[in-house]
Scaffold this motif. Structure first.
Motif, PDB file in Angstrom:
ATOM      1  N   ASP A   1     -14.961   3.204  -2.922  1.00 56.28           N
ATOM      2  CA  ASP A   1     -15.802   4.138  -2.177  1.00 56.28           C
ATOM      3  C   ASP A   1     -16.593   5.063  -3.100  1.00 56.28           C
ATOM      4  O   ASP A   1     -17.220   5.990  -2.653  1.00 56.28           O
ATOM      5  N   GLY A   2     -16.532   4.824  -4.398  1.00 56.07           N
ATOM      6  CA  GLY A   2     -17.265   5.662  -5.331  1.00 56.07           C
ATOM      7  C   GLY A   2     -16.510   6.917  -5.735  1.00 56.07           C
ATOM      8  O   GLY A   2     -16.948   7.660  -6.600  1.00 56.07           O
ATOM      9  N   ILE A   3     -15.361   7.167  -5.096  1.00 54.84           N
ATOM     10  CA  ILE A   3     -14.559   8.346  -5.413  1.00 54.84           C
ATOM     11  C   ILE A   3     -13.154   7.937  -5.838  1.00 54.84           C
ATOM     12  O   ILE A   3     -12.576   8.505  -6.731  1.00 54.84           O
ATOM     13  N   THR A   4     -12.618   6.909  -5.166  1.00 56.95           N
ATOM     14  CA  THR A   4     -11.248   6.472  -5.417  1.00 56.95           C
ATOM     15  C   THR A   4     -11.215   4.993  -5.738  1.00 56.95           C
ATOM     16  O   THR A   4     -11.822   4.193  -5.041  1.00 56.95           O
ATOM     17  N   VAL A   5     -10.503   4.643  -6.796  1.00 56.73           N
ATOM     18  CA  VAL A   5     -10.256   3.242  -7.147  1.00 56.73           C
ATOM     19  C   VAL A   5      -8.853   2.922  -6.650  1.00 56.73           C
ATOM     20  O   VAL A   5      -7.892   3.583  -7.034  1.00 56.73           O
ATOM     21  N   THR A   6      -8.739   1.943  -5.766  1.00 53.59           N
ATOM     22  CA  THR A   6      -7.440   1.540  -5.243  1.00 53.59           C
ATOM     23  C   THR A   6      -7.046   0.216  -5.875  1.00 53.59           C
ATOM     24  O   THR A   6      -7.790  -0.755  -5.792  1.00 53.59           O
ATOM     25  N   ILE A   7      -5.885   0.192  -6.502  1.00 52.99           N
ATOM     26  CA  ILE A   7      -5.391  -1.018  -7.154  1.00 52.99           C
ATOM     27  C   ILE A   7      -4.278  -1.608  -6.308  1.00 52.99           C
ATOM     28  O   ILE A   7      -3.324  -0.914  -5.954  1.00 52.99           O
ATOM     29  N   ILE A   8      -4.409  -2.867  -5.990  1.00 51.65           N
ATOM     30  CA  ILE A   8      -3.402  -3.571  -5.203  1.00 51.65           C
ATOM     31  C   ILE A   8      -2.338  -4.171  -6.107  1.00 51.65           C
ATOM     32  O   ILE A   8      -1.153  -4.092  -5.822  1.00 51.65           O
ATOM     33  N   GLN A   9      -2.742  -4.770  -7.202  1.00 58.87           N
ATOM     34  CA  GLN A   9      -1.793  -5.404  -8.108  1.00 58.87           C
ATOM     35  C   GLN A   9      -2.364  -5.386  -9.517  1.00 58.87           C
ATOM     36  O   GLN A   9      -3.565  -5.565  -9.709  1.00 58.87           O
ATOM     37  N   LEU A  10      -1.498  -5.168 -10.521  1.00 56.06           N
ATOM     38  CA  LEU A  10      -1.944  -5.192 -11.905  1.00 56.06           C
ATOM     39  C   LEU A  10      -0.765  -5.554 -12.794  1.00 56.06           C
ATOM     40  O   LEU A  10       0.388  -5.480 -12.384  1.00 56.06           O
ATOM     41  N   ALA A  11      -1.077  -5.984 -14.000  1.00 57.31           N
ATOM     42  CA  ALA A  11      -0.038  -6.387 -14.951  1.00 57.31           C
ATOM     43  C   ALA A  11      -0.524  -6.096 -16.360  1.00 57.31           C
ATOM     44  O   ALA A  11      -1.723  -6.180 -16.642  1.00 57.31           O
ATOM     45  N   ALA A  12       0.420  -5.749 -17.216  1.00 59.94           N
ATOM     46  CA  ALA A  12       0.114  -5.515 -18.627  1.00 59.94           C
ATOM     47  C   ALA A  12       1.386  -5.738 -19.429  1.00 59.94           C
ATOM     48  O   ALA A  12       2.485  -5.554 -18.917  1.00 59.94           O
ATOM     49  N   THR A  30     -10.895   8.827  -9.069  1.00 60.32           N
ATOM     50  CA  THR A  30      -9.478   8.968  -8.753  1.00 60.32           C
ATOM     51  C   THR A  30      -8.868   7.585  -8.653  1.00 60.32           C
ATOM     52  O   THR A  30      -9.483   6.666  -8.120  1.00 60.32           O
ATOM     53  N   LEU A  31      -7.670   7.436  -9.156  1.00 65.03           N
ATOM     54  CA  LEU A  31      -6.978   6.143  -9.145  1.00 65.03           C
ATOM     55  C   LEU A  31      -5.822   6.207  -8.162  1.00 65.03           C
ATOM     56  O   LEU A  31      -5.060   7.175  -8.154  1.00 65.03           O
ATOM     57  N   ARG A  32      -5.685   5.184  -7.315  1.00 65.36           N
ATOM     58  CA  ARG A  32      -4.596   5.113  -6.337  1.00 65.36           C
ATOM     59  C   ARG A  32      -3.882   3.784  -6.513  1.00 65.36           C
ATOM     60  O   ARG A  32      -4.500   2.723  -6.495  1.00 65.36           O
ATOM     61  N   LEU A  33      -2.557   3.857  -6.697  1.00 63.69           N
ATOM     62  CA  LEU A  33      -1.719   2.657  -6.790  1.00 63.69           C
ATOM     63  C   LEU A  33      -0.627   2.769  -5.746  1.00 63.69           C
ATOM     64  O   LEU A  33      -0.190   3.860  -5.418  1.00 63.69           O
ATOM     65  N   SER A  34      -0.166   1.632  -5.269  1.00 62.87           N
ATOM     66  CA  SER A  34       0.896   1.603  -4.268  1.00 62.87           C
ATOM     67  C   SER A  34       2.041   0.725  -4.735  1.00 62.87           C
ATOM     68  O   SER A  34       1.830  -0.277  -5.422  1.00 62.87           O
ATOM     69  N   ASN A  35       3.244   1.097  -4.311  1.00 63.30           N
ATOM     70  CA  ASN A  35       4.449   0.285  -4.518  1.00 63.30           C
ATOM     71  C   ASN A  35       4.725  -0.048  -5.979  1.00 63.30           C
ATOM     72  O   ASN A  35       5.021  -1.179  -6.329  1.00 63.30           O
TER      73      ASN A  35
END
Length: 81
Positions: A1-12, A30-35
């Motif tokens: 939305d240009g304000i918040t980056v929502t990450i569903i899944q990531l790995a490193a 703004t960064l948002r992660l879940s679970n």
């Protein structure tokens, strides 16, 4: 939305890569992660970056064969009519 980056899944692999990935993904937004489990590498990196925990999820299970609280007998399955 240009304000918040929502990450569903990531790995490193490792904390330095996790930190680089999070910073690149968020940019100036703004960064948002879940679970993300509390003991996961991303949780440790996020705390180190000053992230706030907003919501915590807890999983619960119940033995459906056991009597419900209060000593009531188990609920019987409904029979078709």
């Amino acid at each position: 939305d240009g304000i918040t980056v929502t990450i569903i899944q990531l790995a490193a692999e490792g904390a330095p890569a996790a930190r680089d990935l999070l910073l690149a993904a968020a940019g100036a937004d703004t960064l948002r992660l879940s679970n993300i489990p509390d003991d996961h590498v991303f949780s440790h990196v996020l705390r180190g970056l000053g992230a706030d925990l907003v919501v915590s999820q807890h999983e619960m299970c119940r033995d459906l064969e056991a009597a419900p609280p209060g000593g009531s007998p188990p609920v019987k399955a409904a029979r078709p009519r």
